[in-house]
Design an enzyme around this catalytic site. Structure first.
Site, mmCIF file in Angstrom:
data_model
loop_
_atom_site.group_PDB
_atom_site.id
_atom_site.type_symbol
_atom_site.label_atom_id
_atom_site.label_comp_id
_atom_site.label_asym_id
_atom_site.label_seq_id
_atom_site.Cartn_x
_atom_site.Cartn_y
_atom_site.Cartn_z
ATOM 1 N N HIS A 15 0.835 -1.204 0.000
ATOM 2 C CA HIS A 15 0.000 0.000 0.000
ATOM 3 C C HIS A 15 0.868 1.252 0.000
ATOM 4 O O HIS A 15 2.050 1.193 0.348
ATOM 5 C CB HIS A 15 -0.917 0.027 1.235
ATOM 6 C CG HIS A 15 -2.138 -0.844 1.085
ATOM 7 N ND1 HIS A 15 -2.115 -2.198 1.344
ATOM 8 C CD2 HIS A 15 -3.416 -0.550 0.695
ATOM 9 C CE1 HIS A 15 -3.329 -2.699 1.132
ATOM 10 N NE2 HIS A 15 -4.128 -1.733 0.736
ATOM 11 N N LYS A 60 -0.760 5.024 4.675
ATOM 12 C CA LYS A 60 -1.687 4.105 5.334
ATOM 13 C C LYS A 60 -1.349 3.948 6.816
ATOM 14 O O LYS A 60 -0.175 3.784 7.170
ATOM 15 C CB LYS A 60 -1.662 2.739 4.624
ATOM 16 C CG LYS A 60 -2.692 1.762 5.163
ATOM 17 C CD LYS A 60 -2.969 0.627 4.188
ATOM 18 C CE LYS A 60 -3.975 -0.366 4.752
ATOM 19 N NZ LYS A 60 -5.287 0.257 5.047
#
Ligand SMILES: NC(=O)c1ccc[n+]([C@@H]2O[C@H](COP(=O)([O-])OP(=O)(O)OC[C@H]3O[C@@H](n4cnc5c(N)ncnc54)[C@H](O)[C@@H]3O)[C@@H](O)[C@H]2O)c1
Ligand SMILES: O=C(O)C1=N[C@H](C(=O)O)CCC1
Length: 270
Positions: free
Chosen positions: A159, A163
């Site tokens: 990701h 995040k």
């Protein structure tokens, strides 16, 4: 499902975020959805049009979700905020008879159980979906299918570096779905040890989960199975946040006709 395409009154929490911006676009572009208000961490009393980089919408901004629901007739809350607020927002929504559709990740098993009890006591639907992308749902379903035949598996999720939670909600959900069909199993050499702490990743019932965070990434996952003389990799990539919006729209339409909390979009895409 709301097959009649009756109007749905919606509030979005987290409208300035990566997902929230996309959700504002999706809701305002959908004929039978009406965006009544947004709930932001700041800018109380302003309009969406006043927020940096947001469309010219004459829609009120609240910081107090309770007050927002007291002042508007709302059917569905779309929550795309942060792990610290998702649960609280769902409780407020249920208390006002509003059905939450939640993409925010970071819920514990206990959170989900508590919220399911609240939903059922109030006879209201709610949906928590760690991943709204149809391809990601298929990746999880295919992984569950493969695990029956190839029980040795590791998950690598990648990701963007903004995040907050690790591992991702999708990786946890994938591991949970796999664990429904395979016996708990310790993988790798029984005497293996980590020279550097964390080298083997997080452990979910013997499955290892590895989290990569880098700028340039959006949301990606590989589920790698190993067997005698072979590996199988099931991979999904979200290249942008628009990839999640058909799933959010489907969840909004579905939540109107259920009276419990559903965790995972795979439960409503049969
Ligand atoms: N389910 C999915 O398919 C999916 C996809 C992408 C992201 N996510 C999850 O959605 C969440 C949001 O992701 P993002 O990339 O948009 O994050 P982001 O950081 O870009 O946006 C979050 C937004 O929430 C706002 N916010 C924080 N606290 C708030 C509060 N109390 N009230 C109102 N607004 C508040 C922030 O100001 C920010 O604008 C994360 O939990 C992420 O893991 C889920
Ligand atoms: O961008 C994020 O954050 C994402 N989170 C979800 C998760 O935790 O699984 C999946 C999609 C993107």
């Amino acid at each position: 499902m709301n097959n009649t395409n009756e109007n749905v009154n919606i509030v979005i929490a987290g409208p300035r975020g990566n997902m929230g911006r996309e959700a504002v676009r999706m809701v305002t572009d959908t004929d039978h959805f009406t965006l009544k208000a947004v709930v932001d961490s700041k800018h109380d009393g302003m309009k969406v049009a006043d927020l940096d980089g947001m469309p010219a919408l004459d829609i009120p901004v609240y910081t107090d979700m309770d007050r927002c629901f007291s002042e508007h007739e709302v059917d569905v809350l779309i929550d795309l905020t942060s792990p610290a607020f998702g649960r609280k927002h769902m409780e407020i929504a249920f208390n006002h008879g509003v059905r939450p559709v939640v993409g925010t990740t970071g819920f514990s098993d206990e959170d989900i159980e508590t919220l399911r009890t609240i939903a059922e006591n109030k006879n209201l639907g709610g949906i928590i979906a760690p991943n709204f992308a149809i391809g990601a749902i298929l990746m999880m379903k295919f992984s569950q299918m493969a695990a029956k035949f190839l029980p040795d598996v590791e998950i690598i999720e990648r990701h963007h570096d903004r995040k907050l939670d690790a591992p991702s909600g999708t990786a946890i959900k994938t591991a949970q779905l796999i664990s429904e069909v395979r016996e708990a199993k310790v993988q790798g050499h029984p005497d293996e040890h980590e020279e550097l702490k964390g080298a083997r990743g997080a452990d979910f019932e013997g499955m290892k989960i590895h989290s990569v965070r880098l700028p340039g990434l959006v949301a990606h996952q590989e589920v790698i199975f190993g067997g005698e003389g072979q590996t199988l990799t099931i991979r999904h990539d979200s290249m942008n946040r628009a990839s999640f919006m058909p799933g959010v729209r489907l969840a909004v339409e579905t939540v109107l006709s259920i009276d419990t909390l559903v965790y995972g979009l795979e439960n409503i895409i049969e």
